[in-house]
Design an enzyme around this catalytic site. Structure first.
Site, mmCIF file in Angstrom:
data_model
loop_
_atom_site.group_PDB
_atom_site.id
_atom_site.type_symbol
_atom_site.label_atom_id
_atom_site.label_comp_id
_atom_site.label_asym_id
_atom_site.label_seq_id
_atom_site.Cartn_x
_atom_site.Cartn_y
_atom_site.Cartn_z
ATOM 1 N N GLY A 31 0.815 -1.211 0.000
ATOM 2 C CA GLY A 31 0.000 0.000 0.000
ATOM 3 C C GLY A 31 0.844 1.253 0.000
ATOM 4 O O GLY A 31 0.465 2.273 0.595
ATOM 5 N N ASN A 33 1.366 3.381 -2.255
ATOM 6 C CA ASN A 33 0.987 4.419 -3.228
ATOM 7 C C ASN A 33 0.173 5.559 -2.610
ATOM 8 O O ASN A 33 -0.040 6.583 -3.264
ATOM 9 C CB ASN A 33 0.187 3.807 -4.383
ATOM 10 C CG ASN A 33 -1.099 3.167 -3.906
ATOM 11 O OD1 ASN A 33 -1.049 2.063 -3.369
ATOM 12 N ND2 ASN A 33 -2.232 3.828 -4.086
ATOM 13 N N GLY A 35 -1.544 7.486 1.338
ATOM 14 C CA GLY A 35 -1.677 7.532 2.789
ATOM 15 C C GLY A 35 -0.382 7.312 3.548
ATOM 16 O O GLY A 35 0.679 7.822 3.179
ATOM 17 N N GLY A 37 1.461 4.669 3.831
ATOM 18 C CA GLY A 37 2.485 3.972 3.065
ATOM 19 C C GLY A 37 3.281 4.897 2.172
ATOM 20 O O GLY A 37 4.513 4.806 2.081
ATOM 21 N N TYR A 183 -13.229 -5.158 11.730
ATOM 22 C CA TYR A 183 -12.022 -4.341 11.581
ATOM 23 C C TYR A 183 -11.160 -4.415 12.837
ATOM 24 O O TYR A 183 -9.941 -4.628 12.756
ATOM 25 C CB TYR A 183 -12.395 -2.891 11.294
ATOM 26 C CG TYR A 183 -11.193 -1.970 11.225
ATOM 27 C CD1 TYR A 183 -10.271 -2.096 10.178
ATOM 28 C CD2 TYR A 183 -10.962 -1.000 12.197
ATOM 29 C CE1 TYR A 183 -9.157 -1.262 10.109
ATOM 30 C CE2 TYR A 183 -9.850 -0.166 12.135
ATOM 31 C CZ TYR A 183 -8.957 -0.305 11.091
ATOM 32 O OH TYR A 183 -7.850 0.512 11.029
#
Length: 314
Positions: A31, A33, A35, A37, A183
């Site tokens: 991830g 790409n 936020g 990350g 979650y």
């Protein structure tokens, strides 16, 4: 280790400027790409690290690489990874292995939040299957590369782990599904996995270590891409009022991945305002995340569901 046993090594208000030169070191970020990350990749890249972004969208990954190239001095490679699809995980791990022989930091960052009831390509509940089982399998396939570098596995969890319980009788929410409980269960599983992984690595006398972290309450696309209906409406004003920028939320990840002060088996994150923001240090761990028996059981159940044997102690 846990927050009590490493308290004497407590880090106060850690910041990006404490990173060492990372030239020649390789970091793989799921991830990467967007936020947390992406921000972590940017910080590591500014210090000269070589980056491998493992992302579901090839187009978004390519756009992220273009932006990172403006400030990064190391190489930036891309692999396509869908953590909700075992076949994709296998292909992506092969892709990483073709790029590098050593991984200094395997950053398990990607995740989804509070999605409607749905299944992965392999029939697992989407949040548990993506956030936990996907990273469990991913790590098992790349651990030898981390060991070759004497590197770190970094698992991004959440303050939501405190609300989580591992429902061994209904891991997939088939009997009763709640997007919020699913979650929280997945993020508790992330944290328990990190601690159990580090214990097993230490027992095996592996040169690799595992460290956990969380971003606090940070403004990312998690709040808009997963929750629907009322939850989605609630997050919009909350993000404006409470959330910190994603760049600040990435600081604990970077500390765990490359900070010289980071300790194995630790859990780092913001420590102000209910751990949602503020100075980065050791963060609070819910007692049930330190349950050794349930952590070992979660590991065994994960192996069974995936049909693999990974640092098994049998």
């Amino acid at each position: 280790m846990n927050e009590q046993s490493i308290s004497q090594n407590k880090i106060e208000n850690w910041r990006e400027d404490r990173l060492p030169n990372l030239s020649g070191k390789c970091f793989v970020i799921t991830g990467g790409n967007s936020g947390i990350g992406f921000e972590a990749a940017q910080m590591l890249g500014r210090r000269g690290a070589d980056l491998i972004l493992a992302c579901r969208s090839t187009q978004k990954a390519a756009s992220a690489r273009m932006m990172l190239e403006a400030t990064s001095t190391g190489t930036i490679n891309l692999v396509t990874l869908d953590l909700a699809d075992r076949s994709s995980i296998c292909r992506a791990s092969d892709g990483v292995r073709a790029i590098t022989q050593r991984i200094d930091g395997l950053i398990n960052n990607a995740g989804i939040m509070q999605t409607p009831k749905c299944q992965t390509a392999d029939g697992f509940e989407l949040q548990f299957g993506t956030n936990h089982l996907g990273h469990f399998l991913w790590t098992s396939m790349l651990l030898d590369r981390v060991e070759a570098a004497g590197g770190r596995v970094v698992q991004v969890s959440s303050i939501a782990h405190r609300l989580g319980r591992i429902h061994f009788g209904d891991l997939m929410g088939e009997k009763k599904y709640s997007s919020t409980k699913a979650y929280a269960q997945s993020k508790l599983a992330n944290l328990m996995f990190a601690f159990e992984l580090d214990r097993r690595l230490a027992k095996a006398q592996s040169p690799a270590i595992a460290i956990a972290c969380h971003p606090g309450y940070s403004n990312t696309n998690l709040q808009s891409s997963g929750p629907t209906g009322l939850l989605n409406m609630i997050y919009k004003p909350l993000n404006a009022l409470i959330a910190q920028p994603s760049a600040l939320g990435a600081v604990p990840t970077v500390l765990a991945a490359a900070g010289l002060e980071a300790q194995r088996g630790a859990y780092y994150g913001p420590t102000g305002f209910f751990d949602m923001r503020g100075p980065v240090s050791l963060s609070h761990i819910a007692p049930h995340a330190l349950d050794l028996e349930r952590s070992a059981r979660l590991w065994a159940e994960s192996e069974k569901l995936l049909g693999i044997s990974f640092l098994s102690q049998d």
